[in-house]
Design a protein around this motif. Sequence first.
Motif, PDB file in Angstrom:
ATOM      1  N   LEU A  14      23.872  22.968  30.015  1.00 51.23           N
ATOM      2  CA  LEU A  14      25.076  23.377  30.760  1.00 51.23           C
ATOM      3  C   LEU A  14      25.219  22.629  32.084  1.00 51.23           C
ATOM      4  N   ASP A  15      24.093  22.313  32.720  1.00 51.37           N
ATOM      5  CA  ASP A  15      24.118  21.657  34.034  1.00 51.37           C
ATOM      6  C   ASP A  15      24.426  20.169  33.938  1.00 51.37           C
ATOM      7  N   VAL A  16      24.198  19.579  32.764  1.00 51.21           N
ATOM      8  CA  VAL A  16      24.331  18.126  32.624  1.00 51.21           C
ATOM      9  C   VAL A  16      25.589  17.740  31.843  1.00 51.21           C
ATOM     10  N   MET A  17      26.054  18.627  30.964  1.00 50.92           N
ATOM     11  CA  MET A  17      27.196  18.296  30.100  1.00 50.92           C
ATOM     12  C   MET A  17      28.474  18.045  30.906  1.00 50.92           C
ATOM     13  N   ARG A  18      29.396  17.335  30.282  1.00 47.28           N
ATOM     14  CA  ARG A  18      30.768  17.209  30.794  1.00 47.28           C
ATOM     15  C   ARG A  18      31.647  18.050  29.888  1.00 47.28           C
ATOM     16  N   PRO A  19      32.743  18.617  30.351  1.00 49.31           N
ATOM     17  CA  PRO A  19      33.180  18.550  31.740  1.00 49.31           C
ATOM     18  C   PRO A  19      32.372  19.466  32.657  1.00 49.31           C
ATOM     19  N   ARG A  20      32.282  19.058  33.921  1.00 47.37           N
ATOM     20  CA  ARG A  20      31.806  19.962  34.971  1.00 47.37           C
ATOM     21  C   ARG A  20      32.988  20.818  35.385  1.00 47.37           C
ATOM     22  N   PRO A  25      39.403  19.052  31.504  1.00 45.59           N
ATOM     23  CA  PRO A  25      38.710  19.603  30.335  1.00 45.59           C
ATOM     24  C   PRO A  25      38.305  18.521  29.329  1.00 45.59           C
ATOM     25  N   LEU A  26      37.450  18.918  28.411  1.00 40.69           N
ATOM     26  CA  LEU A  26      37.012  18.049  27.322  1.00 40.69           C
ATOM     27  C   LEU A  26      38.247  17.574  26.537  1.00 40.69           C
ATOM     28  N   THR A  27      38.296  16.289  26.215  1.00 37.62           N
ATOM     29  CA  THR A  27      39.396  15.787  25.398  1.00 37.62           C
ATOM     30  C   THR A  27      39.023  15.948  23.930  1.00 37.62           C
ATOM     31  N   VAL A  28      39.749  16.803  23.241  1.00 35.73           N
ATOM     32  CA  VAL A  28      39.457  17.060  21.830  1.00 35.73           C
ATOM     33  C   VAL A  28      40.670  16.733  20.971  1.00 35.73           C
ATOM     34  N   LEU A  29      40.424  16.559  19.679  1.00 34.79           N
ATOM     35  CA  LEU A  29      41.499  16.406  18.701  1.00 34.79           C
ATOM     36  C   LEU A  29      41.487  17.665  17.843  1.00 34.79           C
ATOM     37  N   THR A  30      42.645  18.053  17.330  1.00 38.99           N
ATOM     38  CA  THR A  30      42.664  19.210  16.428  1.00 38.99           C
ATOM     39  C   THR A  30      42.684  18.701  14.984  1.00 38.99           C
ATOM     40  N   GLN A  31      42.198  19.548  14.076  1.00 43.23           N
ATOM     41  CA  GLN A  31      41.925  19.051  12.725  1.00 43.23           C
ATOM     42  C   GLN A  31      43.163  18.750  11.882  1.00 43.23           C
ATOM     43  N   GLY A  50      34.218   8.652  22.056  1.00 49.24           N
ATOM     44  CA  GLY A  50      34.510   9.495  20.915  1.00 49.24           C
ATOM     45  C   GLY A  50      35.143  10.812  21.317  1.00 49.24           C
ATOM     46  N   TYR A  51      35.639  11.518  20.303  1.00 51.40           N
ATOM     47  CA  TYR A  51      36.337  12.777  20.537  1.00 51.40           C
ATOM     48  C   TYR A  51      35.867  13.834  19.548  1.00 51.40           C
ATOM     49  N   PRO A  52      35.513  15.019  20.058  1.00 49.25           N
ATOM     50  CA  PRO A  52      35.213  16.106  19.136  1.00 49.25           C
ATOM     51  C   PRO A  52      36.507  16.546  18.446  1.00 49.25           C
ATOM     52  N   VAL A  53      36.397  16.959  17.194  1.00 44.75           N
ATOM     53  CA  VAL A  53      37.543  17.499  16.469  1.00 44.75           C
ATOM     54  C   VAL A  53      37.312  19.003  16.309  1.00 44.75           C
ATOM     55  N   VAL A  54      38.316  19.793  16.680  1.00 45.78           N
ATOM     56  CA  VAL A  54      38.200  21.255  16.577  1.00 45.78           C
ATOM     57  C   VAL A  54      39.246  21.809  15.612  1.00 45.78           C
ATOM     58  N   VAL A  55      38.987  23.028  15.134  1.00 41.75           N
ATOM     59  CA  VAL A  55      39.943  23.689  14.240  1.00 41.75           C
ATOM     60  C   VAL A  55      41.282  23.844  14.961  1.00 41.75           C
ATOM     61  N   SER A  56      41.234  24.374  16.172  1.00 41.35           N
ATOM     62  CA  SER A  56      42.438  24.543  16.990  1.00 41.35           C
ATOM     63  C   SER A  56      42.009  24.664  18.441  1.00 41.35           C
ATOM     64  N   ARG A  57      42.924  24.410  19.348  1.00 40.19           N
ATOM     65  CA  ARG A  57      42.584  24.523  20.773  1.00 40.19           C
ATOM     66  C   ARG A  57      42.187  25.942  21.131  1.00 40.19           C
ATOM     67  N   GLU A  58      42.830  26.922  20.498  1.00 42.70           N
ATOM     68  CA  GLU A  58      42.519  28.326  20.783  1.00 42.70           C
ATOM     69  C   GLU A  58      41.099  28.664  20.360  1.00 42.70           C
ATOM     70  N   SER A  59      40.736  28.224  19.149  1.00 42.50           N
ATOM     71  CA  SER A  59      39.418  28.619  18.617  1.00 42.50           C
ATOM     72  C   SER A  59      38.288  27.771  19.198  1.00 42.50           C
ATOM     73  N   LEU A 151      31.934  23.522  23.995  1.00 46.71           N
ATOM     74  CA  LEU A 151      32.013  23.673  25.447  1.00 46.71           C
ATOM     75  C   LEU A 151      32.018  22.323  26.153  1.00 46.71           C
ATOM     76  N   GLY A 152      31.221  21.382  25.639  1.00 53.52           N
ATOM     77  CA  GLY A 152      31.115  20.110  26.341  1.00 53.52           C
ATOM     78  C   GLY A 152      30.401  19.054  25.537  1.00 53.52           C
ATOM     79  N   ILE A 153      30.113  17.953  26.230  1.00 53.55           N
ATOM     80  CA  ILE A 153      29.455  16.816  25.594  1.00 53.55           C
ATOM     81  C   ILE A 153      28.433  16.224  26.554  1.00 53.55           C
ATOM     82  N   ILE A 154      27.342  15.725  26.005  1.00 56.36           N
ATOM     83  CA  ILE A 154      26.347  14.987  26.787  1.00 56.36           C
ATOM     84  C   ILE A 154      26.160  13.643  26.087  1.00 56.36           C
ATOM     85  N   THR A 155      26.408  12.544  26.813  1.00 58.66           N
ATOM     86  CA  THR A 155      26.182  11.227  26.214  1.00 58.66           C
ATOM     87  C   THR A 155      24.795  10.726  26.613  1.00 58.66           C
TER      88      THR A 155
END
Length: 177
Positions: A14-20, A25-31, A50-59, A151-155
Amino acid sequence: LEAKEEFSHKTLALDVMRPRRTNPPLTVLTQDSMTVEDMEGIISETTYSGYPVVVSRESQRLVGFILRRDLIISIESARKKQDGIVSSSIIYFTDHSPPLPPTSPSTLKLRNILDLSPFTVTDQTPMEIVVDIFRKLGLRQCLVTHNGKLLGIITKKDVLKHIAQMANQDPDSILFN
Ligand code: ADP
């Protein structure tokens, strides 16, 4: 690297991931609800690998991870070679095309370029363990979840910066070269 000493104060994922908290916010794509134009917009406005893909922005339920370069190549190629692909075409990463009105333009299926099992850790995972996972699995990035929600991403670079901060050393000199 003396892992036990360096990470004894237990920094968490949690302390290292983005976004702080202060970051956008995290840039995601919806499915299955974004258009070619939406994704081209994200490609031109961001430089993330890269971009995480989520079911929906709400979920915020994680579906997979897509590399920026694969997304660019696939959209460019579909625009050129695939009949009926226009700015308003829906891109989907699911097995089947989403239900759309009959007048909608052709859809573009990009499930084949999606990594369906990106590595994830929970936000409470100690960084000591995250570092170990990156090193052992040779990860480029890892997604962070909380109660099943993205919640976030760590590269890899985030990890190196973290290690450098801990050790106060040149990040390129440790661990990954
Ligand atoms: P690198 O860390 O090698 O520069 P990126 O360009 O992908 O790789 O990421 C730059 C920064 O943005 C990193 O701190 C990373 O945690 C963060 N980041 C990566 N992908 C995303 C994303 N999709 N949305 C928001 N932040 C991201």
